[in-house]
Design a protein around this motif. Structure first.
Motif, PDB file in Angstrom:
ATOM      1  N   CYS A  91       0.867  -1.256   0.154  1.00 56.12           N
ATOM      2  CA  CYS A  91       0.164  -0.160  -0.190  1.00 56.12           C
ATOM      3  C   CYS A  91       0.805   1.157   0.032  1.00 56.12           C
ATOM      4  CB  CYS A  91      -0.975  -0.049   1.209  1.00 56.12           C
ATOM      5  SG  CYS A  91      -0.290   0.211   2.673  1.00 56.12           S
ATOM      6  N   GLY A  92       2.107   1.100   0.209  1.00 58.09           N
ATOM      7  CA  GLY A  92       3.171   2.505   0.328  1.00 58.09           C
ATOM      8  C   GLY A  92       2.956   3.060   1.233  1.00 58.09           C
ATOM      9  N   LYS A  93       2.048   2.820   2.368  1.00 63.19           N
ATOM     10  CA  LYS A  93       1.940   3.631   3.642  1.00 63.19           C
ATOM     11  C   LYS A  93       2.838   3.123   4.716  1.00 63.19           C
ATOM     12  CE  LYS A  93      -2.611   5.143   2.091  1.00 63.19           C
ATOM     13  NZ  LYS A  93      -4.055   4.801   2.494  1.00 63.19           N
ATOM     14  N   ALA A  94       3.189   3.798   5.623  1.00 60.49           N
ATOM     15  CA  ALA A  94       3.960   3.553   6.853  1.00 60.49           C
ATOM     16  C   ALA A  94       3.039   3.428   8.040  1.00 60.49           C
ATOM     17  CB  ALA A  94       5.104   4.531   7.263  1.00 60.49           C
ATOM     18  N   ASP A  95       1.879   4.171   8.113  1.00 61.25           N
ATOM     19  CA  ASP A  95       0.948   4.348   9.375  1.00 61.25           C
ATOM     20  C   ASP A  95       0.632   2.542   9.821  1.00 61.25           C
ATOM     21  OD1 ASP A  95       1.213   6.737   8.352  1.00 61.25           O
ATOM     22  OD2 ASP A  95      -0.794   6.879   7.825  1.00 61.25           O
ATOM     23  N   ASN A  96       0.362   1.786   9.067  1.00 65.39           N
ATOM     24  CA  ASN A  96      -0.156   0.643   9.300  1.00 65.39           C
ATOM     25  C   ASN A  96       0.832  -0.489   9.757  1.00 65.39           C
ATOM     26  OD1 ASN A  96      -3.167   1.640   9.223  1.00 65.39           O
ATOM     27  ND2 ASN A  96      -2.624   1.614   7.164  1.00 65.39           N
ATOM     28  N   LEU A  97       2.073  -0.124   9.650  1.00 65.36           N
ATOM     29  CA  LEU A  97       3.041  -1.120   9.798  1.00 65.36           C
ATOM     30  C   LEU A  97       3.288  -1.464  11.322  1.00 65.36           C
ATOM     31  CD1 LEU A  97       5.923  -0.122   7.326  1.00 65.36           C
ATOM     32  CD2 LEU A  97       4.491  -2.133   7.244  1.00 65.36           C
ATOM     33  N   THR A  98       3.144  -2.524  11.627  1.00 66.50           N
ATOM     34  CA  THR A  98       3.665  -3.162  13.137  1.00 66.50           C
ATOM     35  C   THR A  98       4.525  -4.230  13.143  1.00 66.50           C
ATOM     36  OG1 THR A  98       1.746  -4.650  12.813  1.00 66.50           O
ATOM     37  CG2 THR A  98       1.076  -2.385  13.821  1.00 66.50           C
ATOM     38  N   TRP A  99       4.903  -4.738  14.150  1.00 73.08           N
ATOM     39  CA  TRP A  99       5.634  -5.837  14.398  1.00 73.08           C
ATOM     40  C   TRP A  99       4.987  -7.147  14.786  1.00 73.08           C
ATOM     41  CZ3 TRP A  99      10.637  -5.082  12.353  1.00 73.08           C
ATOM     42  CH2 TRP A  99      10.865  -3.774  12.137  1.00 73.08           C
ATOM     43  N   LYS A 100       5.249  -8.145  14.346  1.00 73.57           N
ATOM     44  CA  LYS A 100       4.613  -9.614  14.624  1.00 73.57           C
ATOM     45  C   LYS A 100       5.646 -10.605  14.554  1.00 73.57           C
ATOM     46  CE  LYS A 100       0.176 -11.487  13.533  1.00 73.57           C
ATOM     47  NZ  LYS A 100      -0.799 -11.299  12.681  1.00 73.57           N
ATOM     48  N   GLU A 101       5.728 -11.140  15.753  1.00 70.85           N
ATOM     49  CA  GLU A 101       6.770 -12.434  15.671  1.00 70.85           C
ATOM     50  C   GLU A 101       6.247 -13.683  15.001  1.00 70.85           C
ATOM     51  OE1 GLU A 101       7.728 -13.674  19.768  1.00 70.85           O
ATOM     52  OE2 GLU A 101       9.265 -15.149  18.936  1.00 70.85           O
ATOM     53  N   VAL A 102       7.114 -14.143  14.092  1.00 74.71           N
ATOM     54  CA  VAL A 102       6.736 -15.445  13.329  1.00 74.71           C
ATOM     55  C   VAL A 102       7.374 -16.640  14.028  1.00 74.71           C
ATOM     56  CG1 VAL A 102       6.460 -14.012  11.486  1.00 74.71           C
ATOM     57  CG2 VAL A 102       8.529 -15.129  11.969  1.00 74.71           C
ATOM     58  N   GLN A 103       6.782 -17.982  13.560  1.00 78.32           N
ATOM     59  CA  GLN A 103       7.184 -19.135  14.266  1.00 78.32           C
ATOM     60  C   GLN A 103       8.638 -19.640  13.840  1.00 78.32           C
ATOM     61  OE1 GLN A 103       3.919 -21.785  13.473  1.00 78.32           O
ATOM     62  NE2 GLN A 103       2.474 -20.406  14.704  1.00 78.32           N
ATOM     63  N   GLY A 104       8.870 -19.184  12.763  1.00 77.43           N
ATOM     64  CA  GLY A 104      10.381 -19.801  12.327  1.00 77.43           C
ATOM     65  C   GLY A 104      10.452 -21.266  11.923  1.00 77.43           C
ATOM     66  N   LYS A 105       9.554 -21.675  10.968  1.00 75.86           N
ATOM     67  CA  LYS A 105       9.494 -22.739  10.345  1.00 75.86           C
ATOM     68  C   LYS A 105       9.553 -22.437   8.870  1.00 75.86           C
ATOM     69  CE  LYS A 105       8.948 -25.370  13.958  1.00 75.86           C
ATOM     70  NZ  LYS A 105       9.948 -26.283  14.458  1.00 75.86           N
ATOM     71  N   GLY A 106      10.286 -23.127   7.768  1.00 77.06           N
ATOM     72  CA  GLY A 106      10.303 -22.811   6.701  1.00 77.06           C
ATOM     73  C   GLY A 106      10.857 -24.019   5.725  1.00 77.06           C
TER      74      GLY A 106
END
Lengths: 138, 439
Positions: free
Chosen positions: A46-61
């Motif tokens: 979307c090109g916007k910065a306002d809605n960027l947050t931080w979210k931890e991921v599980q670490g499987k790939g």
């Protein structure tokens, strides 16, 4: 494998702070419902910065593909050649991919498509700092 | 290679239709310098600046013009490799008397340097009205030059590009820290996007369609063959022998699957092109080569690396913009010189352009066929970077020579009325479509 030390900037500092806490925490746009890696100042979609947050991921790939470096311009890594550089996709968001040296896997022997799990390596020459890596799941 | 340049002029999205200046702009002259492996640090008549002025003078003369006729100048001021002085590495190599008392003219050239050098030689570019000294790399630069003439910014525009190579191994990452964008790649030993990004996509290509690096052998060998038919190429001058399949398969790996023979060899070389209006070109010295269309593509990766799907989509959009702009289809394209800086991505272009009806997943079979210039599928007649050295302009000079019918032993035996060529990689490039026929 003495990796070079990532030098955080204003935008990426939170990411590397999380890594130093041994957490893989990605940017997440709540408007687009999309993770983002590498870190950017704005959302890729979307090109916007306002809605960027931080979210931890599980670490499987999974390993997408693996190349093997035999000659490198990164002087600190010259003693390591040949070494794997794999492209790893994140299971919970396959459009996110990471580079990995696949520690524990011999060069040219990386199993394509194999599952991998997140680990954190201490960075040589930077006490208290870590870097995210991926290891083939036995 | 910077991507930070004005894009307002670009044709970079589908749906634009026929280019508003289709066949109203022409290339009326071209020129190129000699080619050296590196600048020797001594010969001031063989600096990248001297080579560039030489190429420009030849292009202007080729069109039957003089320096005083030129009213437009377009220059890409970027260095291809490291600086001459390399002060950041503690080398501090000394400069010379003017005009070589700074980096300008040694590792890059600016518009100001070129203008001063023409004046110093007694042939001043005395009637310049339009100067673009911050043009992008050659792919988009060609399109920008055509657009500038079409838009009326200049009548006779000289556009020039160089690839310099000073002594030493360049772009080394010598510190222990990786700043800016490299924080996401260098720690894992990542070197250059062009090599490693496209190696990953190539591996995905092999997984998706079948095959391996071995299937590139006929293509790379043919590139060398075409380069050996070019009198000034690096290989004609310094390694004048053909490589074999065994040479290719046994080549020293750099970043497997990419080997030394999949990688272009840096050289010192410059080229220049004289763009003018179609009406003026008709009265000039050479047969006009009309510009029917140009297109650009810049599509950053969503994540660390782009995928084969990203690269296929980007090149398909690029080709649609280019073909639609020219009002043509794949079957209209005679001469095709896609980029080959690394052998692993050229098939992405070949299949997107559908040249000679090659579709996705068919490139390896195509490479097995007769792709010699004498044959029915004279692919990449220039020999590209792999055949000539990393000029990035051989694709353009060959396309012009093919359309003029002066390519010598490289001249394709089929009809050569249209050509497409471009630079650089599938998600960051510019292309141009040329024709000897305006209508």
């Amino acid at each position: 494998m003495p990796k070079t030390i990532p030098q955080p900037d204003e935008v990426s500092k939170p990411f590397w702070d999380f890594v130093d806490q041994q957490k893989l925490t990605l940017q997440y746009c709540t408007a687009c419902s999309r993770y983002q890696y590498p870190v950017r100042a704005q959302c890729y979609d979307c090109g916007k910065a306002d809605n960027l947050t931080w979210k931890e991921v599980q670490g499987k790939g999974h390993i997408l593909e693996t190349m093997v470096v035999h000659d490198t311009r990164v002087v600190r890594r010259k003693i390591d050649v040949p070494f794997n550089v794999a492209l790893v996709s994140l299971d919970e968001a396959p459009y996110i991919n990471f580079l990995s040296n696949l520690p524990g896997t011999t060069a040219h022997e990386a199993p394509q498509g194999a599952p991998v799990e997140l680990i954190f390596e201490p960075l040589e020459g930077a006490p208290g700092r870590f870097i995210h890596e991926w290891r083939v799941t036995k | 290679m910077t991507t930070d340049f004005d894009r307002g002029w670009q044709r970079n999205k589908t749906g634009l239709g026929v280019w508003e200046h289709r066949a109203k702009v022409a290339i009326a002259g071209y020129g190129y310098s000699e080619l050296d492996r590196r600048w020797d640090g001594v010969s001031l008549d063989r600096t990248i600046g001297a080579f560039q002025v030489d190429a420009m003078e030849k292009a202007i003369a080729d069109a039957g013009l003089t320096a005083a006729d030129i009213d437009g100048l377009m220059v890409c001021p970027e260095a291809a490799g490291d600086s001459w002085a390399q002060a950041d590495r503690g080398m501090n190599r000394p400069y010379f008397d003017p005009p070589y008392d700074t980096e300008d003219g040694l590792s890059y050239t600016t518009a100001e340097w070129l203008i001063a050098e023409f004046a110093r030689r007694g042939t001043p570019l005395s009637n310049l009205k339009y100067i673009d000294g911050k043009a992008p790399y050659i792919g988009p630069e060609m399109g920008k030059a055509a657009q500038a003439v079409g838009d009326g910014l200049a009548k006779n525009l000289i556009m020039t590009y160089n690839m310099g190579n000073v002594e030493g191994r360049y772009h080394l990452e010598e510190g222990i820290y990786s700043p800016s964008g490299r924080q996401w790649s260098a720690p894992w030993g990542w070197m250059t996007s062009a090599m490693m990004q496209h190696a990953f996509v190539f591996l995905q290509y092999c997984t998706k369609y079948g095959g391996s690096r071995d299937n590139l052998a006929p293509f790379v060998i043919n590139q060398r063959r075409n380069g050996l038919m070019t009198p000034w190429s690096f290989y004609t001058q310094h390694e004048p022998y053909q490589i074999t399949v065994e040479d290719y398969l046994d080549a020293r790996p750099v970043a497997w699957p990419v080997t030394i023979l999949d990688s272009d060899r840096p050289v010192q070389h410059a080229a220049a092109f004289l763009f003018t209006t179609a009406d003026r070109a008709k009265d000039m010295k050479q047969k006009p080569i009309y510009v029917l269309s140009h297109a650009q593509m810049t599509r950053p990766s969503r994540s660390t690396m782009g995928t084969i799907e990203d690269h296929e989509a980007a090149t398909e959009d690029l080709v649609k913009i280019l073909y639609d702009g020219a009002g043509v289809t794949a079957k209209d394209l005679d001469v095709f010189n896609p980029y080959d800086g690394f052998a692993v991505f050229t098939q992405t272009y070949l299949e997107a352009f559908q040249w000679h009806d090659v579709k996705r997943g068919e490139a390896f079979d195509f490479y097995k066929g007769d792709i010699r210039v004498e044959g029915p599928h004279p692919f990449n007649s220039s020999g590209g970077n792999l055949g000539n050295g990393r000029t990035r302009t051989a694709m353009y000079t060959d396309s012009i020579e093919q359309l003029r019918g002066i390519a010598g032993p490289r001249q394709i035996r089929l009809k050569a009325e249209t050509a497409a060529c471009g630079q650089v990689t599938p998600t960051s490039n510019g292309h141009i479509y040329l024709s000897t026929v305006a209508d």
